[in-house]
Design an enzyme around this catalytic site. Structure first.
Site, PDB file in Angstrom:
ATOM      1  N   HIS A  84      -4.222  19.458  -5.355  1.00 26.00           N
ATOM      2  CA  HIS A  84      -5.631  19.051  -5.444  1.00 26.00           C
ATOM      3  C   HIS A  84      -6.373  19.239  -4.127  1.00 26.00           C
ATOM      4  O   HIS A  84      -7.594  19.265  -4.112  1.00 26.00           O
ATOM      5  CB  HIS A  84      -5.783  17.628  -6.019  1.00 26.00           C
ATOM      6  CG  HIS A  84      -5.494  16.504  -5.078  1.00 26.00           C
ATOM      7  ND1 HIS A  84      -4.288  15.838  -5.038  1.00 26.00           N
ATOM      8  CD2 HIS A  84      -6.263  15.897  -4.148  1.00 26.00           C
ATOM      9  CE1 HIS A  84      -4.338  14.887  -4.129  1.00 26.00           C
ATOM     10  NE2 HIS A  84      -5.518  14.889  -3.579  1.00 26.00           N
ATOM     11  N   ASP A 220       2.097  18.128  -7.605  1.00 26.07           N
ATOM     12  CA  ASP A 220       0.832  18.268  -6.867  1.00 26.07           C
ATOM     13  C   ASP A 220       1.030  18.862  -5.469  1.00 26.07           C
ATOM     14  O   ASP A 220       0.858  18.185  -4.458  1.00 26.07           O
ATOM     15  CB  ASP A 220       0.174  16.881  -6.784  1.00 26.07           C
ATOM     16  CG  ASP A 220      -1.309  16.967  -6.436  1.00 26.07           C
ATOM     17  OD1 ASP A 220      -1.750  18.035  -5.974  1.00 26.07           O
ATOM     18  OD2 ASP A 220      -2.016  15.963  -6.617  1.00 26.07           O
ATOM     19  N   SER A 654      -3.667  12.413   1.274  1.00 27.87           N
ATOM     20  CA  SER A 654      -3.186  13.433   0.352  1.00 27.87           C
ATOM     21  C   SER A 654      -2.640  14.602   1.136  1.00 27.87           C
ATOM     22  O   SER A 654      -3.291  15.101   2.047  1.00 27.87           O
ATOM     23  CB  SER A 654      -4.325  13.922  -0.541  1.00 27.87           C
ATOM     24  OG  SER A 654      -4.381  13.124  -1.659  1.00 27.87           O
TER      25      SER A 654
HETATM   26  N1  ARG Z   1      -6.012  10.307  -7.000  1.00 26.20           N
HETATM   27  C1  ARG Z   1      -5.641  11.307  -6.076  1.00 26.20           C
HETATM   28  C2  ARG Z   1      -6.532  11.208  -4.828  1.00 26.20           C
HETATM   29  O1  ARG Z   1      -7.302  10.380  -4.662  1.00 26.20           O
HETATM   30  C3  ARG Z   1      -5.574  12.666  -6.679  1.00 26.20           C
HETATM   31  C4  ARG Z   1      -6.864  13.261  -7.114  1.00 26.20           C
HETATM   32  C5  ARG Z   1      -6.790  14.621  -7.735  1.00 26.20           C
HETATM   33  N2  ARG Z   1      -6.275  14.629  -9.073  1.00 26.20           N
HETATM   34  C6  ARG Z   1      -7.006  14.466 -10.192  1.00 26.20           C
HETATM   35  N3  ARG Z   1      -6.406  14.485 -11.349  1.00 26.20           N
HETATM   36  N4  ARG Z   1      -8.315  14.306 -10.184  1.00 26.20           N
HETATM   37  O2  ARG Z   1      -7.220  11.953  -4.294  1.00 26.20           O
HETATM   38  N1  GLU Z   2      -5.229  11.410  -3.668  1.00 28.74           N
HETATM   39  C1  GLU Z   2      -5.654  10.822  -2.433  1.00 28.74           C
HETATM   40  C2  GLU Z   2      -6.233  11.851  -1.457  1.00 28.74           C
HETATM   41  O1  GLU Z   2      -6.784  12.827  -1.848  1.00 28.74           O
HETATM   42  C3  GLU Z   2      -4.545  10.043  -1.856  1.00 28.74           C
HETATM   43  C4  GLU Z   2      -4.399   8.873  -2.677  1.00 28.74           C
HETATM   44  C5  GLU Z   2      -4.957   7.672  -2.025  1.00 28.74           C
HETATM   45  O2  GLU Z   2      -6.176   7.440  -2.083  1.00 28.74           O
HETATM   46  O3  GLU Z   2      -4.120   6.984  -1.457  1.00 28.74           O
HETATM   47  O4  GLU Z   2      -6.239  11.654  -0.284  1.00 28.74           O
END
Ligand code: ARG
Ligand code: GLU
Length: 719
Positions: A84, A220, A654
């Protein structure tokens, strides 16, 4: 008195930082954390993590793009981050004919690695405590404005001195709300090439349905490489650039992960608010988050209805909808966590005890007395204004045509100024032409029109009329209050509604024609909103924020004196941090226990060829059937996919490496569990877990699935 003592002990025991909590400054590890880390199982020293005398792990970590972390895994500049995080780059190389987002991409040789103009990686060269220098000339009797002017002056001097004669960048950042300051000297590399990405069915498996959730089965990750000039120095993209030789790269341990293993995460958490008062948390959870959640929900429903029936729209809106959904879902989880942890009541009790403590001494009273009341008063004023601004930004600024229309203001500004020569205007037009190509590549007008109707209607329903831009009166006057008719009018008459009309306009542009922009219905509405926001509301809010900052600074200082036993860590501010903990599962709710890892079995359980998020590639199924996992299998014979640990992470982490007791790479951090997303505000050791992809699954996909074993050969593997 006895009561006070009792409640104080209680508060102190609640408030003490738990071992897993905290995002620590690498420079201070030795002093603050080394012993505890070693007690928890860490086999190395703080100097191995961060050193200015010799190469250390910090030389293997970079900021990837604008908001992620990545780590170096070979002596030829190979880096790993999340899928991502690489998403935008992968998408930019994708089209319907050559769809790397869907099918994945693997460079089988250096020549096939794809350049990504604009993508950078940034190293931390060193950091330093500059608190004393920053506070030079600051006196207690200064007003806040004088203080901030002086700080700005000091900052400019310190930054300039720090990088004199180098190609580095420097930034001084406040810590503990301006009680301390550190400078960060950085070096940015500008040629970063795409090396590999799994298909979205792997890299985004579970999609937004599983996002922020455990159990998780997302692969990911993506692979990039840093390039440098022949002297290993940063250089713009050039065919002559060569792979960067790093000072440090992380060895990869494929022996597997056990519950309770010591782990640490080294990376760039973006922002947290651990020390805000109860009234601010109340405002976030009761005012700000509900608006964001509600408005995003509406936008997502509309996007989904189009994505479901049109593959091109799916490609065009994949990244956009992921971004909208990511915040939406996080804030839902955050609100639940705020409620469950009862953090508001806990903070209120702490504030009460703090006030009693402050009042009990005349000197303290002078410094900290009345601060909680001041917060409450300030938030009574901030809250309604911020509510209006969030309403506007989540509604009007969520409409694509309005955001796009704003980009024409640069041309208007040039044309309005008679002194500007024609060449500059031509340049401005060229820029807009380029922007048009990238805007319309991922734009679906019918979808945006639906969002326009939904968002403008929602805005009108919820916004205080006192803040509404006058431009909206046209809806009642000309369209009988019918937003849909108004939308038709905007989309039918705006130049910005289609690529053809934008090109036609720009191709035949003459200086005087800028007046047409000023009359454009999308432009006028967008400008009306932007003017309200930027000129009427923002300056007032900004003043409040300045007051808030100074209250926070004083409160932070007070808290540190009030709880001398507590080891404070500064809020995340997108600077390099270390957070440590253990591999662990958790109990999300009554009677339910989650294991700390998932396996390929779970991918097969979730498989559903009819649901986009749960399609499994045939090749992966074959490997699963034949259990062809090679050396990447766990001792138990299965293929482990993801695992959870107690490291205190946040957005920006991330792509960060998850490391073992010897600093070897075990996984790549990519998410947090939903029950723990309030950890930006309050950390609960029972529920807060970070989620990483097991490095063995990552290598298995590279090697066995994609047949790109040459990349694994570059790495240092510990079997
Ligand atoms: N929750 C994760 C972060 O904050 C991954 C985000 C990307 N993935 C998604 N399915 N939108 O960034
Ligand atoms: N998916 C998150 C990012 O893009 C990391 C997850 C979190 O917020 O801890 O940094």
């Amino acid at each position: 008195m006895k009561r006070l003592i009792l409640s104080l002990t209680l508060i102190i025991s609640i408030a003490l930082t738990r071992a897993d909590e905290g995002m620590w400054i690498p420079l201070l590890l030795e002093q603050l954390n080394e012993k505890e880390m070693q007690d928890l199982g860490f086999k190395l020293t703080a100097e191995d993590i961060y050193s200015i005398n010799h190469s250390s792990m910090k030389d293997g970590i970079v900021i990837f793009g604008r908001g992620c972390t990545a780590e170096i895994v070979s002596d030829q500049g190979l880096i790993l981050t999340n899928h991502h995080c690489g998403y935008g780059a992968i998408q930019r190389h994708s089209s319907l004919e050559q769809d790397y987002l869907t099918d994945g991409f693997w460079a089988m040789s250096r020549e096939e690695e794809l350049p990504n103009p604009g993508l950078t990686v940034t190293f931390l060269v060193r950091m330093e405590d500059v608190t004393e220098k920053m506070l030079e000339g600051i006196t207690a009797d200064m007003t806040e404005a004088e203080r901030s002017d002086k700080l700005k002056e000091n900052k400019d001097t310190i930054e300039a001195e720090a990088i004199e004669g180098t190609h580095y960048q420097a930034r001084v950042k406040p810590f503990y709300y301006g009680n301390e300051f550190y400078i960060f000297i950085t070096e940015t590399y500008k040629d970063v090439r795409l090396v590999g990405a799994p298909p979205s069915n792997i890299g985004k498996f579970g999609g937004d349905t599983d996002n922020w959730m455990w159990p998780r089965h997302t692969g990911d990750f993506s692979v990039f490489r840093i390039y440098a000039d022949s002297n290993n120095q940063p250089a713009k993209y050039s065919e002559n650039n060569i792979p960067f030789t790093p000072k440090y790269h992380f060895p990869i341990n494929i022996q597997g992960v056990e519950e309770d293993d010591f782990t640490f995460v080294f990376g760039y958490p973006g922002s947290t608010q651990q020390y805000i008062p109860a009234c601010r948390i109340e405002h976030i959870s009761e005012v700000v988050n509900p608006i964001r959640i509600n408005f995003r929900h509406q936008r997502l429903d509309i996007i989904k209805s189009y994505i479901d029936r049109d593959d091109l729209v799916r490609l065009q809106y994949a990244s956009k909808s992921a971004g909208i959904a990511n915040g939406w879902k996080k804030w839902i989880g955050e609100n639940k966590g705020i409620e469950r942890t009862k953090v508001i009541a806990e903070k209120q009790a702490e504030e009460k005890a703090f006030t009693q403590w402050a009042e009990a001494d005349s000197d303290r009273k002078k410094q900290f007395g009345g601060i909680i009341d001041a917060f409450n008063q300030l938030y009574a004023e901030i809250s309604p204004l911020e509510e209006e601004m969030v309403l506007m930004s989540e509604s009007a600024f969520g409409v694509e045509i309005l955001r796009y229309a704003r980009s024409f203001s640069s041309l208007v500004r040039l044309c309005e100024n008679k002194e500007i020569p024609d060449e500059e205007i031509t340049e401005g037009i060229d820029k807009l032409k380029k922007a048009a190509i990238s805007n319309f590549k991922n734009y679906h007008q019918a979808l945006d029109r639906k969002i326009f109707i939904a968002m403008i209607s929602a805005y009108i329903t919820h916004a205080d009329p006192a803040y509404r831009p006058a431009e909206l009166e046209i809806i009642d006057k000309k369209f009988d209050g019918n937003v849909s008719d108004y939308a038709d009018y905007v989309f039918e008459n705006s130049i910005m509604a289609s690529e053809a009309s934008v090109n036609e306009f720009l191709d035949n542009f003459k200086r005087k024609k800028y007046k047409k922009i000023l009359q454009d219905p999308a432009y006028t509405l967008a400008t009306a909103f932007a003017d309200k926001y930027n000129k009427d509301m923002w300056p007032i809010l900004n003043k409040y924020y300045a007051e808030d900052d100074s209250l926070q600074r004083i409160y932070m200082k007070g808290l540190m004196e009030f709880l001398p036993e507590k080891r404070f860590y500064p809020d995340a501010n997108f600077t390099l941090r270390v957070t440590y903990g253990k591999v662990k599962g958790y109990q999300p709710r009554d009677a339910v226990t989650y294991k700390h890892y998932t396996t390929l079995e779970g991918i097969m359980e979730k498989e559903n060829p009819d649901i986009y998020d749960y399609v499994v590639e045939d090749k992966l199924k074959d490997l699963y059937e034949s259990k062809d996992y090679g050396r990447y299998a766990d001792k138990d014979g299965s293929m482990h996919v993801c695992f959870t640990a107690t490291n205190h992470t946040s957005g920006g982490n991330s792509g960060s490496p998850l490391l073992n007791d010897k600093g070897e790479l075990l996984g790549i951090n990519f998410d947090r569990c939903w029950e723990g997303t309030m950890s930006d505000i309050v950390y609960d050791p029972a529920q807060c877990r970070n989620i990483s992809i097991d490095i063995r699954y990552c290598l298995f996909i590279i090697d066995k699935y994609a047949g790109a074993g040459h990349l694994v050969e570059e790495m240092t593997i510990i079997e």
